[in-house]
Design an enzyme around this catalytic site. Structure first.
Site, PDB file in Angstrom:
ATOM      1  N   ASP A 415       1.001  -1.000  -0.111  1.00 27.05           N
ATOM      2  CA  ASP A 415      -0.097   0.013  -0.068  1.00 27.05           C
ATOM      3  C   ASP A 415       0.909   1.389  -0.025  1.00 27.05           C
ATOM      4  OD1 ASP A 415      -2.207   1.583   0.101  1.00 27.05           O
ATOM      5  OD2 ASP A 415      -3.041   0.643   1.802  1.00 27.05           O
ATOM      6  N   GLU A 470     -14.301   2.140   0.742  1.00 25.81           N
ATOM      7  CA  GLU A 470     -13.596   2.665   1.757  1.00 25.81           C
ATOM      8  C   GLU A 470     -13.736   4.179   1.922  1.00 25.81           C
ATOM      9  OE1 GLU A 470      -9.206   2.255   1.483  1.00 25.81           O
ATOM     10  OE2 GLU A 470      -9.461   4.297   0.265  1.00 25.81           O
TER      11      GLU A 470
END
Length: 663
Positions: A415, A470
């Site tokens: 990430d 998200e």
């Protein structure tokens, strides 16, 4: 898989200079797309689709740091044309094999460079090739994609408010779309790929790139008073410093005056233009996969796509348990038990399992016994995936990968890359190879759109680069995820799989949504969430909600857990960009159908003629009669597929439809 290949080459070789010829033409195999390349003081190409202009004459060139411009006063030395008709295997994809049929024209110029133009029935691509000694430094690659009409475009800007392009290169590549005429787009902002332009007669062209290796990614900008889109690339990083999210990123503090230092003999990335006459064609396109480099992993038998029980979105918020839920062994064993009981292949440990602010993946918090979790997962046939911040992973990649591979971890979610300059693109290839060498899966987050790496290294199963669910942990009430959901299948999904992270069991109508970080909800109906598991391509697909919620919703959880993540066949049934989408996919003998609408209630009649002859039953989930008010309202039915293969469905505002069809 046996590869059925039928290849035929028709060569038109001009070994003599063709200096008098100024224009070179090529058609797609079905003769619908036509490209013309004009060579004079520069190189321009134009494109038409059955007489409809797609691109007006558009100049392309490449400038080397020594001042040489590939494309300035070009002199043609040779033109080679070829036709290819073959089938390529496509494991871990939306179909098991892909037809690769195209006509190609390579124009070679004096100065040891050339341009390859490739025409498919559904689009074109071009790339520069060079045959120069040693290394070369590319100062810039220029392109101005010109239009005669100020068409509207669906464009996503970088999510950076910086005033200069140099600072906008640092971004997460996840933004909603605006839909405006090209000249009205914000010329102070970079736009990320893919980008979609609406043409005359309802036709569309989607612009992206493929086979992005050892080179920076491309942005677009409209800094002109004419309808044109200019290519822009991030310069190579000169200096970096550790910082950003939890000190897990490397922030570029100064950049070089060039975009790439690379081999002098190479093929550069493909610039891709997919053209459709009907919107639904965009929802089932293989251009990027076709153009990517073939697999470099000889043995792929160990690569197992599947679903993942995910902890972060639901904030580890379990209930009805006799332990304190959080980042600890008891919680993760509970997730593992849930996954095992529902046939879910993986559990992920997202951010929080490693000591914060250390950027060291070998420092594990005391509340976690990682080997115990991995061994417990193995005992229940559930693999463990570890979240990894970019710098914590990059700084000691080989040791980290080997350490956790030896422990039995199955892969990494890497990430916060948040760049696509040459150095970061190189990083993704290194991750893919190191993980493949250690039989580890990869899911990239905080990353640019896919460009075909998932074909070259099939252990790379998924990418973010999407404005996924998200966002609803913090987005304001005015945020419109529902319209985004029926836009991305035609644009972002063109590039490849996307880790949107769906599966919410708390669902909200338009006026009931609000952001709640610890108990987040989705916008739209329950059936919408189910349908996204069919609509969105995702070989490594998250279940974003918590096990407690799923176990209280047994019918929906069973459907989600049962939907495959890779497919043998895909059929785009119907659709219109930003309004609705319907797709059918086959895995083995079973078909799955998904449909989504925007905030408009919609009645659709789906053509199921792809089923062929025979009797079929359909297990379907449809929006309940009150789903417009209580978005969780749904109805499950089992019916026979109508003999005429026409299925009428009703979707509530923000609604969806999902079904499994079997003989």
């Amino acid at each position: 898989m046996n590869v059925k290949t039928l290849m035929s080459f028709l060569l038109i070789v001009g070994s003599m200079p063709l200096l008098a010829q100024k224009s070179y033409q090529l058609q797609s195999p079905d003769k619908v797309l036509h490209i013309q390349v004009d060579v004079d003081n520069d190189i321009k190409f134009s494109l038409t689709h059955h007489g409809t202009e797609v691109l007006a004459p558009s100049p392309i060139s490449m400038t080397l740091q020594d001042g040489e411009v590939l494309g300035a006063n070009p002199k043609v030395s040779k033109v080679v044309k070829a036709s290819v008709d073959r089938v390529i295997p496509s494991p871990f994809y939306k179909k098991s094999e892909i037809k690769d049929i195209y006509n190609e024209m390579t124009i070679t110029f004096r100065g040891n460079y050339g341009i390859v133009f490739r025409l498919y029935n559904d689009g074109i691509a071009y790339r520069f090739v060079t045959k120069k000694k040693g290394d070369i430094i590319v100062a810039d690659e220029e392109a101005s994609y010109n239009f005669s009409t100020d068409h509207k475009a669906f464009a996503a800007y970088v999510n950076s408010n910086a005033e200069t392009f140099e600072k906008q290169f640092f971004n997460s590549f996840e933004q909603p779309y605006v839909n405006e005429p090209i000249t009205k787009l914000n010329n102070k902002k970079l736009m990320i790929l893919p980008l979609l332009v609406e043409l005359d007669g309802g036709k569309k062209v989607c612009i992206t790139e493929a086979d992005l290796e050892d080179y920076p990614g491309m942005f677009l900008n409209n800094a002109t008073d004419k309808p044109a889109l200019k290519a822009i690339h991030a310069p190579y990083p000169k200096t970096e410093e550790q910082g950003g999210h939890n000190r897990l990123q490397m922030l570029v503090t100064e950049r070089e005056n060039f975009i790439a230092k690379t081999k002098g003999t190479r093929s550069f990335p493909w610039r891709v233009f997919t053209v459709s006459k009907d919107d639904k064609e965009l929802a089932d396109c293989d251009m990027v996969y076709r153009l990517a480099s073939p697999s470099r992993v000889n043995d792929i038998s160990w690569i197992k796509p599947g679903k993942v029980a995910w902890d972060w979105w639901n904030d580890w918020n379990l209930y009805g348990v006799d332990f304190r839920a959080g980042i600890n062994n008891d919680t993760y064993k509970y997730y593992i038990d849930f996954a095992a009981d529902h046939g879910i292949e993986y559990v992920i440990l997202d951010e929080g399992w490693a000591v914060n602010l250390q950027a060291d993946m070998l420092q594990v918090i005391p509340e976690i016994d990682l080997k115990e979790i991995v061994d417990y997962g193995k005992s229940r046939n559930v693999g463990i995936i570890l979240w990894a911040g970019y710098w914590a992973f990059a700084r000691d990649m080989e040791n980290v990968v080997k350490h956790y591979a030896d422990m039995g971890v199955k892969g990494f979610k890497v990430d916060f890359l948040d760049r696509d300059d040459q150095k970061m693109v190189d990083f993704t290839y290194k991750v893919a190879k190191v993980c493949a060498d250690n039989k580890m899966l990869v899911d990239f987050h905080g990353v640019f759109k896919p460009t075909g790496l998932q074909r070259t290294f099939p252990n790379v199963l998924n990418y973010e680069g999407v404005n996924g669910l998200e966002q609803l942990k913090w987005a304001p009430e005015s945020y419109d995820m529902v319209t985004y959901d029926v836009t991305i299948p035609y644009i972002r999904m063109m590039a490849g799989p996307m880790d949107y992270t769906q599966g919410a069991m708390r669902n909200a109508s338009r006026w009931n949504y609000r952001p709640v970080n610890s108990e987040p909800m989705s916008q739209g109906t329950r059936c919408r969430q189910l349908a996204t598991y069919v609509i969105f391509e995702s070989p490594f697909n998250m279940l974003c909600d918590n096990p407690s919620n799923y176990m209280n919703e047994k019918e929906c959880t069973a459907f989600i857990a049962g939907v495959p993540t890779v497919w043998d066949e895909t059929v785009a049934l119907d659709g219109k960009v930003s309004e609705y989408i319907a797709i059918a996919r086959r895995h083995g003998h079973d078909w799955y159908v998904g449909a989504l609408t925007n905030w408009e209630p919609r009645v659709m009649t789906l053509d199921l003629s792809f089923l062929g002859e025979g009797d079929y039953k359909i297990e379907l989930f449809k929006d309940g009669i009150n789903a417009d008010r209580a978005a969780r309202d749904y109805k499950k039915e089992v019916i026979s597929v109508p003999a005429d293969r026409k299925l009428k469905i009703n979707m509530a505002p923000g609604g969806g439809f999902a079904a499994r069809i079997c003989k």
